[in-house]
Write a protein that holds these residues in place. Structure first.
Motif, mmCIF file in Angstrom:
data_model
loop_
_atom_site.group_PDB
_atom_site.id
_atom_site.type_symbol
_atom_site.label_atom_id
_atom_site.label_comp_id
_atom_site.label_asym_id
_atom_site.label_seq_id
_atom_site.Cartn_x
_atom_site.Cartn_y
_atom_site.Cartn_z
ATOM 1 N N UNK A 279 -5.113 10.455 -0.604
ATOM 2 C CA UNK A 279 -3.962 9.419 -0.546
ATOM 3 C C UNK A 279 -2.893 9.944 0.425
ATOM 4 N N UNK A 280 -2.447 11.262 0.619
ATOM 5 C CA UNK A 280 -1.423 11.575 1.397
ATOM 6 C C UNK A 280 -1.743 11.236 2.859
ATOM 7 N N UNK A 281 -3.229 11.496 3.388
ATOM 8 C CA UNK A 281 -3.444 11.025 4.417
ATOM 9 C C UNK A 281 -3.329 9.670 4.767
ATOM 10 N N UNK A 282 -3.947 8.838 3.761
ATOM 11 C CA UNK A 282 -4.066 7.471 3.972
ATOM 12 C C UNK A 282 -2.492 6.744 4.103
ATOM 13 N N UNK A 283 -1.711 7.194 3.197
ATOM 14 C CA UNK A 283 -0.459 6.783 3.358
ATOM 15 C C UNK A 283 0.450 7.064 4.526
ATOM 16 N N UNK B 82 -0.101 12.077 12.308
ATOM 17 C CA UNK B 82 1.221 11.681 12.145
ATOM 18 C C UNK B 82 2.176 12.736 11.326
ATOM 19 N N UNK B 83 2.568 13.664 12.033
ATOM 20 C CA UNK B 83 3.081 14.665 11.220
ATOM 21 C C UNK B 83 4.589 14.261 10.589
ATOM 22 N N UNK B 84 5.163 13.534 11.403
ATOM 23 C CA UNK B 84 6.514 13.181 10.508
ATOM 24 C C UNK B 84 6.365 12.142 9.348
ATOM 25 N N UNK C 275 0.560 -1.289 0.094
ATOM 26 C CA UNK C 275 0.119 -0.200 -0.015
ATOM 27 C C UNK C 275 0.899 1.426 0.106
ATOM 28 N N UNK C 276 1.830 1.395 0.763
ATOM 29 C CA UNK C 276 2.696 2.438 0.948
ATOM 30 C C UNK C 276 3.345 2.773 -0.097
ATOM 31 N N UNK C 277 4.017 1.827 -0.678
ATOM 32 C CA UNK C 277 4.959 2.063 -2.125
ATOM 33 C C UNK C 277 3.816 2.322 -3.249
ATOM 34 N N UNK C 278 3.029 1.501 -3.481
ATOM 35 C CA UNK C 278 2.131 1.588 -4.537
ATOM 36 C C UNK C 278 1.324 3.079 -4.634
ATOM 37 N N UNK C 279 0.808 3.505 -3.233
ATOM 38 C CA UNK C 279 0.109 4.600 -3.267
ATOM 39 C C UNK C 279 0.934 5.950 -3.129
ATOM 40 N N UNK C 280 2.251 5.651 -2.907
ATOM 41 C CA UNK C 280 3.036 6.854 -2.981
ATOM 42 C C UNK C 280 3.258 7.232 -4.355
ATOM 43 N N UNK D 293 6.247 11.529 3.610
ATOM 44 C CA UNK D 293 5.403 10.992 2.203
ATOM 45 C C UNK D 293 5.541 12.194 1.225
ATOM 46 N N UNK D 294 5.530 13.489 1.866
ATOM 47 C CA UNK D 294 5.299 14.777 0.756
ATOM 48 C C UNK D 294 6.762 14.748 0.198
ATOM 49 N N UNK D 295 7.815 14.734 1.137
ATOM 50 C CA UNK D 295 9.197 14.562 0.255
ATOM 51 C C UNK D 295 9.397 13.633 -0.637
ATOM 52 N N UNK D 296 8.843 12.405 -0.452
ATOM 53 C CA UNK D 296 9.340 11.446 -1.300
ATOM 54 C C UNK D 296 8.350 11.612 -2.683
ATOM 55 N N UNK D 297 7.130 11.866 -2.405
ATOM 56 C CA UNK D 297 6.307 12.201 -3.524
ATOM 57 C C UNK D 297 6.881 13.365 -4.502
ATOM 58 N N UNK D 298 7.279 14.515 -3.830
ATOM 59 C CA UNK D 298 7.885 15.551 -4.588
ATOM 60 C C UNK D 298 9.193 15.280 -5.297
ATOM 61 N N UNK D 299 10.068 14.294 -4.692
ATOM 62 C CA UNK D 299 11.276 13.704 -5.496
ATOM 63 C C UNK D 299 10.811 13.057 -6.486
ATOM 64 N N UNK D 300 9.913 12.177 -6.663
ATOM 65 C CA UNK D 300 9.266 11.528 -7.673
ATOM 66 C C UNK D 300 8.837 12.336 -8.677
ATOM 67 N N UNK D 301 7.938 13.233 -8.145
ATOM 68 C CA UNK D 301 7.292 14.134 -9.316
ATOM 69 C C UNK D 301 8.495 14.974 -9.907
#
Length: 415
Positions: free
Chosen positions: A285-289, A316-318, A94-99, A323-331
Motif C-alpha cells: 500500500x505504501x508503495x502504491x500510494x 519517489x522518496x518525498x 485512491x490516495x485518500x482511501x488507501x492512506x 505517506x509514512x508521516x500522514x499514516x503515522x499521524x492517523x495511527x
C-alpha cells in the motif's frame, strides 16, 4: 514528465508476488466474520460476486496498464482516456482511501503482535520500517514481499489442515439457513471485495516493471486467480468446521479454526501469519500510494514537490516519506475501525473509472471483451450502493474536498 523515470527492475515473479502481498493480507484473517454476520453461509455467493467484479476490474487495469506502463494506475488511465477531471477523481479517491487503509493495516499488525498498551507505537514503528524498505528501492520491496507471502501461505495452510483434520466438518455449514436476502449477500460481497482490492497494485508501479506490456496483464490475472483460490479454500473450511453462526461472532476466525482442530500449538503460527499479512499489505500500500502521489504531482494535481525521484534509489522518496508521516499521524490520533467502508468507497470509485476508461479503448488495444468493462462498472456501482450510508457520505465529502482543491489551483493558475 520533467523528473527522471523510475527504474524497471521488477520481473514477472516479482509482479505476481506484489499483487499477492496486496490481496492475501489482513483481510483473509478478518473479513470472513463480518461477511458471515451479513449473509451466513451465503457468504460463498458473496465471495463469488466479489471475485467476479474483481476479475472484470482486473481485466480493465491489465489492458490499460499494458497501454500506459507508467506510475499512477487509474489516475493516468482516466486522464488519458476520459479527461483530467476523471483522472483526478480516481487518483484522489485512491490516495485518500488507501492512506486510511495503510493506518488500518498497521493497527491490525499491532493488534496481533503486541499488548493493547503498545499497539499504536508498534504500528508507527511498522509504518516507518516498511517506508524505509520502500525508500531503499523497489527490489528490496519485492524481496521482503516474497518472505511475507511465504509466511502467510504457510500459516493459512496450517490453519486449514488443522481445521479439516482435527475438527468435525459438517456440510450444513455450507447451506445458508435461514436463506439470506439479496441485499445481505451483496453486503457480504462488498466486505469481501475490500479484501481483493489490491489486485491491480502492480499497475500503479507500471513504470518499474520490465517488459510491462506483457508482464503486467499476466501478473494481475495470475495474482487474482491465486488469491481467489486461497480465499475459497479458507471460506469453505471455516464454514465446514465453525459453521456460519460461530464464524459470524468470531473475533479471530483462523485462530478459532486451529483451536477447534486441537492444534493449540498452532495458534501462535496463525498470529504470526496474520501479522505478516498485515505487514505485506501495508508494504504494498505504501508503495502504491507513493507512486500515485508521484503521478499526480508530476501533473500538479498534488504539490509538484512530491514528484522528485531519488537519484540513487530511483524511488519517489518525498512522496513515500509524506505517506509514512500522514499514516503515522492517523495511527496515533484516529480510531479507524470504520475505515473499511470509507476505503471501499474510494476503491470502488477508482475501479469504476478504470472500467469506463478501458471501455473507450479501440479494438487494437484491447485484450479482453468490452462487455467485461460494462459488468465491472455495474458491479462497482452496485457494491457502492450496499455500503453503509456514513461511508458513502464521508467518501463524497472527501471527493468534494479534492474537487475544491483542484478547482482552486486551476483558478489561481489561470489568473
Amino acid at each position: 514528465m520533467t523528473d527522471p523515470p523510475l527504474a524497471r527492475r521488477l520481473g514477472p515473479t516479482d509482479a505476481v508476488l506484489i499483487g499477492l502481498g496486496s490481496m492475501i493480507g489482513a483481510g483473509v484473517f478478518s473479513a470472513f466474520a463480518p461477511a458471515a454476520a451479513a449473509a451466513g453461509g451465503g457468504l460463498l455467493i458473496g465471495l463469488g460476486i466479489a471475485a467476479a467484479v474483481a476479475y472484470c476490474n482486473a481485466t480493465a487495469s491489465a489492458q490499460l496498464a499494458a497501454q500506459y506502463p507508467v506510475s499512477g494506475g487509474t489516475y493516468v488511465y482516466g486522464r488519458e482516456r476520459l479527461g483530467a477531471w476523471w483522472g483526478f477523481l480516481a487518483g484522489w479517491g485512491f490516495v485518500v482511501g488507501k492512506t486510511a487503509s495503510c493506518a488500518a493495516m498497521a493497527l491490525t499488525f499491532a493488534a496481533y503482535a503486541v499488548p493493547a498498551a503498545w499497539q499504536r507505537p508498534a504500528a508507527v514503528v511498522a509504518v516507518v520500517a516498511l517506508a524505509a524498505v520502500n525508500y531503499r528501492g523497489v527490489t528490496r520491496t519485492a524481496r521482503l514481499t516474497r518472505v511475507i507471502v511465504t509466511i502467510v501461505l504457510l500459516a493459512l495452510t496450517v490453519a486449514v489442515v488443522a481445521g479439516l483434520t482435527g475438527g468435525t466438518p459438517g456440510i450444513v455449514g455450507l447451506v445458508a439457513v435461514p436463506s439470506p436476502s439479496p441485499l445481505e449477500v451483496l453486503q457480504s460481497a462488498g466486505l469481501l471485495f475490500f479484501a481483493f482490492a489490491g489486485y491491480a497494485r502492480i499497475a500503479t508501479m507500471g513504470e518499474e516493471v520490465r517488459d510491462p506490456r506483457r508482464t503486467i496483464p499476466r501478473a494481475i490475472v495470475t495474482a487474482l486467480a491465486v488469491a481467489v483460490a486461497v480465499y475459497a479454500v479458507v471460506a469453505v473450511t471455516l464454514l465446514l468446521v465453525l459453521g456460519p453462526a460461530r464464524l459470524a461472532t468470531s473475533r479471530a476466525p483462523l485462530t478459532d479454526l486451529v483451536a477447534v482442530g486441537g492444534w493449540a500449538w498452532a495458534v501462535p503460527v496463525v498470529a504470526v501469519g496474520a501479522s505478516a499479512a498485515a505487514l505485506g499489505a501495508l508494504l504494498a500500500l505504501i508503495a502504491g500510494v507513493g507512486r500515485t502521489t508521484l503521478a499526480m504531482a508530476r501533473r500538479a494535481d498534488l504539490p509538484p514537490w512530491f514528484a522528485a525521484v531519488h537519484p540513487r534509489h530511483e524511488v519517489p522518496h518525498r512522496a513515500e516519506v509524506a505517506v509514512a508521516v500522514v499514516v503515522s499521524v492517523l495511527v496515533l490520533t484516529v480510531d479507524l475501525r470504520d475505515a473499511i467502508g470509507f476505503s471501499s468507497f474510494g476503491v470502488l470509485v477508482y475501479y469504476l473509472i478504470a472500467n469506463l476508461s478501458a471501455f473507450t479503448q479501440p479494438p487494437e488495444q484491447r485484450r479482453f471483451p468490452r462487455w467485461l468493462q460494462v459488468v465491472g462498472a455495474a458491479g462497482c456501482l452496485l457494491l457502492v450502493a450496499t455500503l453503509p450510508r456514513q461511508a458513502v457520505l464521508s467518501g463524497l465529502l472527501v471527493l468534494a474536498v479534492g474537487v475544491a482543491y483542484r478547482a482552486g489551483r486551476l483558478t489561481v493558475a489561470r489568473r
